[in-house]
Design an enzyme around this catalytic site. Structure first.
Site, PDB file in Angstrom:
ATOM      1  N   GLU A   1      -3.759  -5.066  -2.837  1.00 17.81           N
ATOM      2  CA  GLU A   1      -4.390  -6.270  -2.261  1.00 17.81           C
ATOM      3  C   GLU A   1      -5.511  -5.844  -1.317  1.00 17.81           C
ATOM      4  OE1 GLU A   1      -4.208  -7.101   1.037  1.00 17.81           O
ATOM      5  OE2 GLU A   1      -2.828  -5.531   1.683  1.00 17.81           O
ATOM      6  N   PHE A   2      -6.519  -6.713  -1.220  1.00 15.51           N
ATOM      7  CA  PHE A   2      -7.666  -6.402  -0.356  1.00 15.51           C
ATOM      8  C   PHE A   2      -7.901  -7.518   0.662  1.00 15.51           C
ATOM      9  CE2 PHE A   2      -8.356  -4.328  -4.485  1.00 15.51           C
ATOM     10  CZ  PHE A   2      -8.409  -3.000  -4.079  1.00 15.51           C
TER      11      PHE A   2
ATOM     12  N   CYS B   1      -3.397  -1.980   9.089  1.00 15.27           N
ATOM     13  CA  CYS B   1      -3.773  -1.262   7.860  1.00 15.27           C
ATOM     14  C   CYS B   1      -4.633  -0.011   8.089  1.00 15.27           C
ATOM     15  CB  CYS B   1      -4.503  -2.216   6.920  1.00 15.27           C
ATOM     16  SG  CYS B   1      -3.498  -3.655   6.561  1.00 15.27           S
TER      17      CYS B   1
ATOM     18  N   THR C   1       0.855  -1.188   0.000  1.00 15.81           N
ATOM     19  CA  THR C   1       0.000   0.000   0.000  1.00 15.81           C
ATOM     20  C   THR C   1       0.889   1.235   0.000  1.00 15.81           C
ATOM     21  OG1 THR C   1      -1.667  -1.206   1.196  1.00 15.81           O
ATOM     22  CG2 THR C   1      -1.832   1.200   1.269  1.00 15.81           C
TER      23      THR C   1
HETATM   24  C1  UGA Z   1      -8.120  -4.621   6.231  1.00 15.57           C
HETATM   25  C2  UGA Z   1      -9.134  -4.670   5.057  1.00 15.57           C
HETATM   26  O1  UGA Z   1     -10.354  -5.249   5.503  1.00 15.57           O
HETATM   27  C3  UGA Z   1      -8.571  -5.486   3.894  1.00 15.57           C
HETATM   28  O2  UGA Z   1      -9.484  -5.449   2.796  1.00 15.57           O
HETATM   29  C4  UGA Z   1      -7.228  -4.881   3.467  1.00 15.57           C
HETATM   30  O3  UGA Z   1      -6.643  -5.618   2.427  1.00 15.57           O
HETATM   31  C5  UGA Z   1      -6.296  -4.875   4.661  1.00 15.57           C
HETATM   32  O4  UGA Z   1      -6.885  -4.110   5.728  1.00 15.57           O
HETATM   33  C6  UGA Z   1      -4.985  -4.274   4.239  1.00 15.57           C
HETATM   34  O5  UGA Z   1      -4.969  -3.108   3.827  1.00 15.57           O
HETATM   35  O6  UGA Z   1      -3.976  -4.999   4.187  1.00 15.57           O
HETATM   36  P1  UGA Z   1      -7.424  -6.255   8.235  1.00 15.57           P
HETATM   37  O7  UGA Z   1      -6.519  -5.159   8.696  1.00 15.57           O
HETATM   38  O8  UGA Z   1      -6.901  -7.644   8.203  1.00 15.57           O
HETATM   39  O9  UGA Z   1      -7.959  -5.939   6.734  1.00 15.57           O
HETATM   40  O10 UGA Z   1      -8.637  -6.246   9.230  1.00 15.57           O
HETATM   41  P2  UGA Z   1     -10.232  -6.117   9.119  1.00 15.57           P
HETATM   42  O11 UGA Z   1     -10.845  -7.457   9.128  1.00 15.57           O
HETATM   43  O12 UGA Z   1     -10.600  -5.203   8.046  1.00 15.57           O
HETATM   44  O13 UGA Z   1     -10.534  -5.429  10.521  1.00 15.57           O
HETATM   45  C7  UGA Z   1     -10.009  -4.141  10.839  1.00 15.57           C
HETATM   46  C8  UGA Z   1     -10.498  -3.692  12.190  1.00 15.57           C
HETATM   47  O14 UGA Z   1     -11.904  -3.432  12.138  1.00 15.57           O
HETATM   48  C9  UGA Z   1     -10.305  -4.708  13.304  1.00 15.57           C
HETATM   49  O15 UGA Z   1      -9.872  -4.043  14.467  1.00 15.57           O
HETATM   50  C10 UGA Z   1     -11.693  -5.306  13.482  1.00 15.57           C
HETATM   51  O16 UGA Z   1     -11.934  -5.827  14.767  1.00 15.57           O
HETATM   52  C11 UGA Z   1     -12.562  -4.114  13.199  1.00 15.57           C
HETATM   53  N1  UGA Z   1     -13.934  -4.484  12.763  1.00 15.57           N
HETATM   54  C12 UGA Z   1     -14.152  -5.079  11.564  1.00 15.57           C
HETATM   55  C13 UGA Z   1     -15.007  -4.173  13.582  1.00 15.57           C
HETATM   56  O17 UGA Z   1     -14.824  -3.600  14.694  1.00 15.57           O
HETATM   57  N2  UGA Z   1     -16.282  -4.479  13.174  1.00 15.57           N
HETATM   58  C14 UGA Z   1     -16.524  -5.084  11.981  1.00 15.57           C
HETATM   59  O18 UGA Z   1     -17.714  -5.303  11.643  1.00 15.57           O
HETATM   60  C15 UGA Z   1     -15.440  -5.397  11.152  1.00 15.57           C
END
Ligand code: UGA
Length: 450
Positions: free
Chosen positions: A142-143, A251, A117
């Site tokens: 990437e996502f 991220c 990124t």
């Molecule tokens: C995030 C993005 O979702 C990915 O698409 C992206 O590729 C990635 O960053 C990146 O840029 O590399 P990630 O950091 O693994 O992925 O985590 P998420 O699953 O997105 O969660 C992020 C935060 O949001 C966590 O603290 C999680 O607990 C919180 N979250 C997520 C909530 O509090 N509620 C939700 O409904 C979903």
């Protein structure tokens, strides 16, 4: 694949699963040793199986030097970290180093694919650093999410490729053709923008729902039903609307700050994004206030009396979300730090963390992240990490659930009630059934639900 971390390894695994041959370069000697011995240095569901399959079929290998990974390949993926600098901008040192290392070794006609990124314009920077007319550089953000990274890579919602050279873009898209995902081909700057905007949009959704949860608390509504009522509207959907202790991870915090920095540099005022970040910071305080208020109500203390000093608080869950052992920018650590600052002691449990054998007995990864977050080391003197969930709760004045690990849903409530000194339960992920918790004698407090 340059970089065998949270992005590089799952991407390598996906490419192997899709039938390609992959060589990963990893510069960290310890990580490389683990990989060469057939192990996996990160916690990621499904990854060990695919890596073993790659080894068995001779389609996956690991080397230490980036140069030697690229001399006979068609595509070189850059998956190196771009950490946050103190001013919020992204640090491109690793990316530039990788470009310098691979430049002279790239096979003529091959394509360099940037997955890290990066600020808008960085694909050009890689191009300029490599400085070869016979090499094309494209952006392919990437996502994938930690914890479901292999599945996300195998079943992406879309593939975005940004390049001036449409032929190179099509060749990169073709690598993922069998996933059946829609392919968005655009220019590099737009692809880089898409990545930041996707993450900041998701962070916006989360800050919005956390604020709505606060509103629900204030007006006596139930956020879970609000989400149901919203989610059936196909324009809104159900995803990414679970309130919690705030968003974290490697991220969202870095990318929201980076996009704010990018906007500022470009002379664009983006108060909405600033507010998304501020709302997230306020969420930490909101969770700690819930703990203080619930304890105060239970102990019938005056509003002015300090309630946390000298008490012991149990915490379940320290990682930034379930399904990963990653503590980076974890909202749970922020909450814990504030509780410790208020003078309480914290006994924490997380299924991925084990206490260290030596004094001070805290996991190395936790001490490292604590320092990275800039929290005073002195606070750690009042933090212990238990090896079992129940051990953390013995004699504590309250239990705070901060990460949505499945095993916490299945807790034996009467046994938990017996272990705690006070029956105060703050469920910052809305995991438990309030009715069952109250029937077991708890003062239950969720997020945005009565
Ligand atoms: C995030 C993005 O979702 C990915 O698409 C992206 O590729 C990635 O960053 C990146 O840029 O590399 P990630 O950091 O693994 O992925 O985590 P998420 O699953 O997105 O969660 C992020 C935060 O949001 C966590 O603290 C999680 O607990 C919180 N979250 C997520 C909530 O509090 N509620 C939700 O409904 C979903």
């Amino acid at each position: 694949m340059i970089g065998a971390g949270h992005v590089g390894l799952p991407t390598a695994a996906a490419l192997v699963s899709l039938g390609h041959r992959v060589c990963c370069a990893e510069s960290d000697p310890e990580r490389l040793r683990v990989l060469e011995e057939g192990g996996v240095p990160i916690f990621e569901e499904g990854l060990p199986e695919v890596i073993r399959q790659g080894w068995r079929e001779g389609r996956l290998s690991f080397v230490g030097s980036a140069g030697s990974a690229v001399d006979d390949v068609d595509f070189t993926f850059l998956c190196v970290p771009t950490p946050e600098r103190p001013d919020g901008s992204a640090d491109l040192t690793y990316l530039e180093q990788a470009a310098v290392q691979i430049g002279p070794h790239l096979r003529s006609g091959s394509v360099v694919v940037n997955k890290s990124t990066v600020p808008i314009g960085s694909t050009r920077l890689v191009e300029q650093t490599i400085a070869r007319q016979d090499i094309t550089v494209v952006s392919n953000p990437e996502f994938l999410r930690e914890g479901t990274a292999v599945q996300d890579s195998l079943r992406p919602d879309r593939i975005v490729v940004g390049a001036d050279d449409q032929d190179a873009a099509a060749r990169v898209g073709a690598l993922f053709a069998s996933t059946g995902a829609p392919l968005v081909v655009t220019d590099a700057a737009t692809a880089e923008t898409i990545k930041y905007v996707a993450n900041t949009f998701l962070a916006t959704k989360l800050s919005f729902i956390n604020a709505v949860a606060g509103l629900c608390d204030a007006v006596g509504a139930d956020v879970r039903d609000v989400i149901l009522g919203l989610g059936y509207d196909r324009r809104i959907g159900f995803d990414f609307l679970r309130p919690g202790p705030g968003w974290g991870g490697s991220c969202f915090p870095k990318d929201t700050h980076a996009l704010l920095h990018i906007a500022k540099e470009a002379g664009f005022d983006f108060p909405l994004l600033q507010s998304v970040i501020d709302t997230n910071e306020a969420q930490t305080r909101r969770i700690v206030s819930k703990l203080e208020q619930a304890l105060r109500d239970h102990l019938r203390l005056e509003a002015t009396e300090p309630v946390l000093p000298g008490r012991s608080v149990a915490v379940w869950g320290l990682t930034f979300k379930a399904g990963t052992d990653d503590l980076r920018e974890s909202p749970a650590l922020r909450v814990v730090s504030q509780i410790l600052e208020s003078g309480a002691e914290v006994r924490a449990f997380d299924p991925t963390l084990r206490p260290h054998q030596s004094v001070p007995a805290l996991p190395v990864s936790l001490v490292r992240e604590w320092g990275a977050l800039g929290f005073p080391a002195s606070r750690l003197e009042r933090l212990t990490v238990a090896s079992e969930a129940t051990a953390a709760t013995e004699g504590a004045s309250a239990l705070l659930v901060l990460t949505e690990w499945d095993e916490f849903r299945r807790v034996d409530l009467p046994a938990l009630r017996a272990a705690l000194a006070e029956p105060v339960l703050i469920d910052a992920r809305n995991l438990l059934d309030p009715g069952a918790a109250r029937a077991a004698g708890f003062r239950y407090v969720g997020v945005g639900r009565p």
